[in-house]
Design a protein around this motif. Sequence first.
Motif, PDB file in Angstrom:
ATOM      1  N   UNK A 181    -100.653   6.115   3.325  1.00 13.57           N
ATOM      2  CA  UNK A 181    -100.792   7.525   2.924  1.00 13.57           C
ATOM      3  C   UNK A 181    -101.082   7.600   1.428  1.00 13.57           C
ATOM      4  N   UNK A 182    -101.429   8.791   0.957  1.00 16.74           N
ATOM      5  CA  UNK A 182    -101.595   9.004  -0.482  1.00 16.74           C
ATOM      6  C   UNK A 182    -100.224   8.998  -1.152  1.00 16.74           C
ATOM      7  N   UNK A 183    -100.166   8.530  -2.412  1.00 16.09           N
ATOM      8  CA  UNK A 183     -98.885   8.404  -3.115  1.00 16.09           C
ATOM      9  C   UNK A 183     -98.175   9.742  -3.264  1.00 16.09           C
ATOM     10  N   UNK A 184     -98.934  10.830  -3.297  1.00 17.58           N
ATOM     11  CA  UNK A 184     -98.338  12.157  -3.430  1.00 17.58           C
ATOM     12  C   UNK A 184     -97.478  12.550  -2.241  1.00 17.58           C
ATOM     13  N   UNK A 221     -97.473   8.583  15.948  1.00 22.88           N
ATOM     14  CA  UNK A 221     -97.773  10.020  15.992  1.00 22.88           C
ATOM     15  C   UNK A 221     -98.579  10.499  14.798  1.00 22.88           C
ATOM     16  N   UNK A 222     -98.549   9.744  13.704  1.00 28.09           N
ATOM     17  CA  UNK A 222     -99.292  10.179  12.532  1.00 28.09           C
ATOM     18  C   UNK A 222     -98.430  11.012  11.608  1.00 28.09           C
ATOM     19  N   UNK A 223     -98.938  11.153  10.411  1.00 27.55           N
ATOM     20  CA  UNK A 223     -98.139  11.653   9.301  1.00 27.55           C
ATOM     21  C   UNK A 223     -97.887  13.155   9.355  1.00 27.55           C
ATOM     22  N   UNK A 252     -98.102  16.833   4.406  1.00 26.81           N
ATOM     23  CA  UNK A 252     -98.601  17.570   3.238  1.00 26.81           C
ATOM     24  C   UNK A 252     -97.852  18.884   3.024  1.00 26.81           C
ATOM     25  N   UNK A 253     -97.596  19.605   4.108  1.00 27.65           N
ATOM     26  CA  UNK A 253     -97.024  20.951   4.002  1.00 27.65           C
ATOM     27  C   UNK A 253     -95.591  20.950   3.468  1.00 27.65           C
ATOM     28  N   UNK A 254     -94.924  19.813   3.491  1.00 33.15           N
ATOM     29  CA  UNK A 254     -93.531  19.777   3.039  1.00 33.15           C
ATOM     30  C   UNK A 254     -93.350  19.206   1.633  1.00 33.15           C
ATOM     31  N   UNK A 255     -94.402  18.629   1.078  1.00 32.98           N
ATOM     32  CA  UNK A 255     -94.268  17.918  -0.200  1.00 32.98           C
ATOM     33  C   UNK A 255     -93.745  18.827  -1.315  1.00 32.98           C
TER      34      UNK A 255
END
Lengths: 366, 366
Positions: free
Chosen positions: A58-61, A191-193, A219-222
């Motif tokens: 995944x991306x580090x973010x 299941x994926x991220x 992404x939506x929880x970051x």
Amino acid sequence: VETISLARGVPAPECLPAEDLAECARAVVERDGEAVLNYGPAGGYGPLREWVAERHGVAAGRVIITNGSLQGFVFLAGALAPRGPILVEAPTYDRPLRLLDGLGAEVFALRVDEGGLEVDLLEVVLRQGLRPAFLYTIPTFQNPTGRTLDAERRRRLVQLAAHYGLLIVEDDPYGLVRFEGPVMPTLFELAGAEQVVYASSFSKTVAPGLRVGYLVLPEALVADVETAAASTYITPSLLPQATLFEYLRLGCLRPNLDRTCRLLRERRDALLAALAGELPEGRWSRPAGGYFLWLELPGGVLVADVVARASSAGVAFVPGTDFFPPGAGGENALRLAYSFASPRELAEGAVRLGAAVRGGTLRRAA
Amino acid sequence: VETISLARGVPAPECLPAEDLAECARAVVERDGEAVLNYGPAGGYGPLREWVAERHGVAAGRVIITNGSLQGFVFLAGALAPRGPILVEAPTYDRPLRLLDGLGAEVFALRVDEGGLEVDLLEVVLRQGLRPAFLYTIPTFQNPTGRTLDAERRRRLVQLAAHYGLLIVEDDPYGLVRFEGPVMPTLFELAGAEQVVYASSFSKTVAPGLRVGYLVLPEALVADVETAAASTYITPSLLPQATLFEYLRLGCLRPNLDRTCRLLRERRDALLAALAGELPEGRWSRPAGGYFLWLELPGGVLVADVVARASSAGVAFVPGTDFFPPGAGGENALRLAYSFASPRELAEGAVRLGAAVRGGTLRRAA
């Protein structure tokens, strides 16, 4: 008699790579002290975030590193609990249960059997219309049972999650602490991220005192989790994260895991062998990894009665009831940790436990 | 133009004793790795708790060391907020304000002037019958004003606290970062350990990236805070605490403070001198220590208008409104941090700020 503790999930001192970590701490502060010793990102030490992100693709973010993974659960549960009831396994790790209770969350518990979470039950409640904020599960070498969700159930679980839009929080601190048997794909991998929050830690693979846990987030929880982290401690402790990164960078993880798993397997084997001799009438799980096994007492024996006798006999464990919502089970079960005591102590602990279960006086080991 | 940040309260890299801390980290893990690298007490690393306890003349059990002092405030506010409204200074440190808002606490703000908190106002609200859960105050080199509660007000404040049974939370991260003038007694020293929660940190005296803060608690609050800590992270990060203990044990604190204060005083002086040349029409505090000064804009100028122009001019600061409850003040003020930028950058930052305040274009320094 000095008490033998089979209670806490704490690694034995010889599992901790002190000499290497001492040198890594020195080296990374010398090399990168300006970043390590000052305020930094709320999500953690950059190079470690990148290492974790690369490992999980995944991306580090998407990676938030916290002071131990329980802290990550606190942030996550705080953000998600208002959205609906929460599904947990029964039995499950006691600290999240207490935290959810403290948040006033409505908690539904789904049974665990030899094959892990009973996914049939999950399907029933979802089909009945329950829309939980998330399912909290420890699919591999579960705390407290040591059991692992089997391959078929993993596939069904992620199918159900996709079908019903269920968010899974997969807690996986023990996955790499495997003694034998084939590696299972994580729910995150299946299941994926976007469907799974993946939580893990270096407490069982390197050292718990470092307090380095992490979340891989949709992404939506970051933003929610990152804001909670900044509002709680501005920046997590960077020195342990940087020390750990140095340790990983030098390639020390794999050899340390091999060494640690060997030490833990010996302990598990010692406990299993001793239980077979001392408690033939009980039933217990045979974990292929992790720190714990789950013991069901012979018919009619209540753990509440065993606790006091065990204390007099000089052996400690955690009663099964701690791992269920109040009144929901565990009255005839207990958790044994084989991570800390030596093989010899584990054998003696089983002798004392056997005596306590039978209600008799202490029978000394040879 | 690269932006000069006078926004965040971050120490300059040369304030951080990286070389010494690198060696302390190595030494303490080699000597005490078994304790440092495993789970431990929720209240922190034993030897550091004892060091702090001795410094403040209390039993070690009264000291809870947290991952930065903000984390301690989170625990404390969580335990105390349900007991009643909370009194704060206005302006005050913004993060606690946000946290109290997040807890849904009722917050009353008391003005700060040149002599610190206006204790007269406190007496009025207490006499009117307000019974707050606690008063949150930063009496020395306050964030954001740099102001210090004067000696007479300190005495009156502790008298009022005793008379009305008011609990004071004294946040004192900057007290040792003094450039000049006589040392003031803390409220904790004046009032005693039952009336005052004393909070401090090693972020400004050694290094913030270590994230080592602490609370000295009245006996009655210890169990609540310790339980909250255990439920949040089991054990705080021990490696930074042990590293710091080693640093203190070797007697490095005093020489490092002398060095740091010298570096910071130069910066403060550079900023004060530059402001006098660039903004003769403004007013600002002249802190005798700490990281910040508070600038009141010339009559009629709103900080909201200055922010955008300052950004174009290449200088950053925090608007005064961030340090008040919403709508309660700060519209014509701002906070400048002199802790990070070099004396040369501070001078240039003042030039840019002057231009932004006057609404003109950027006037380059010589």
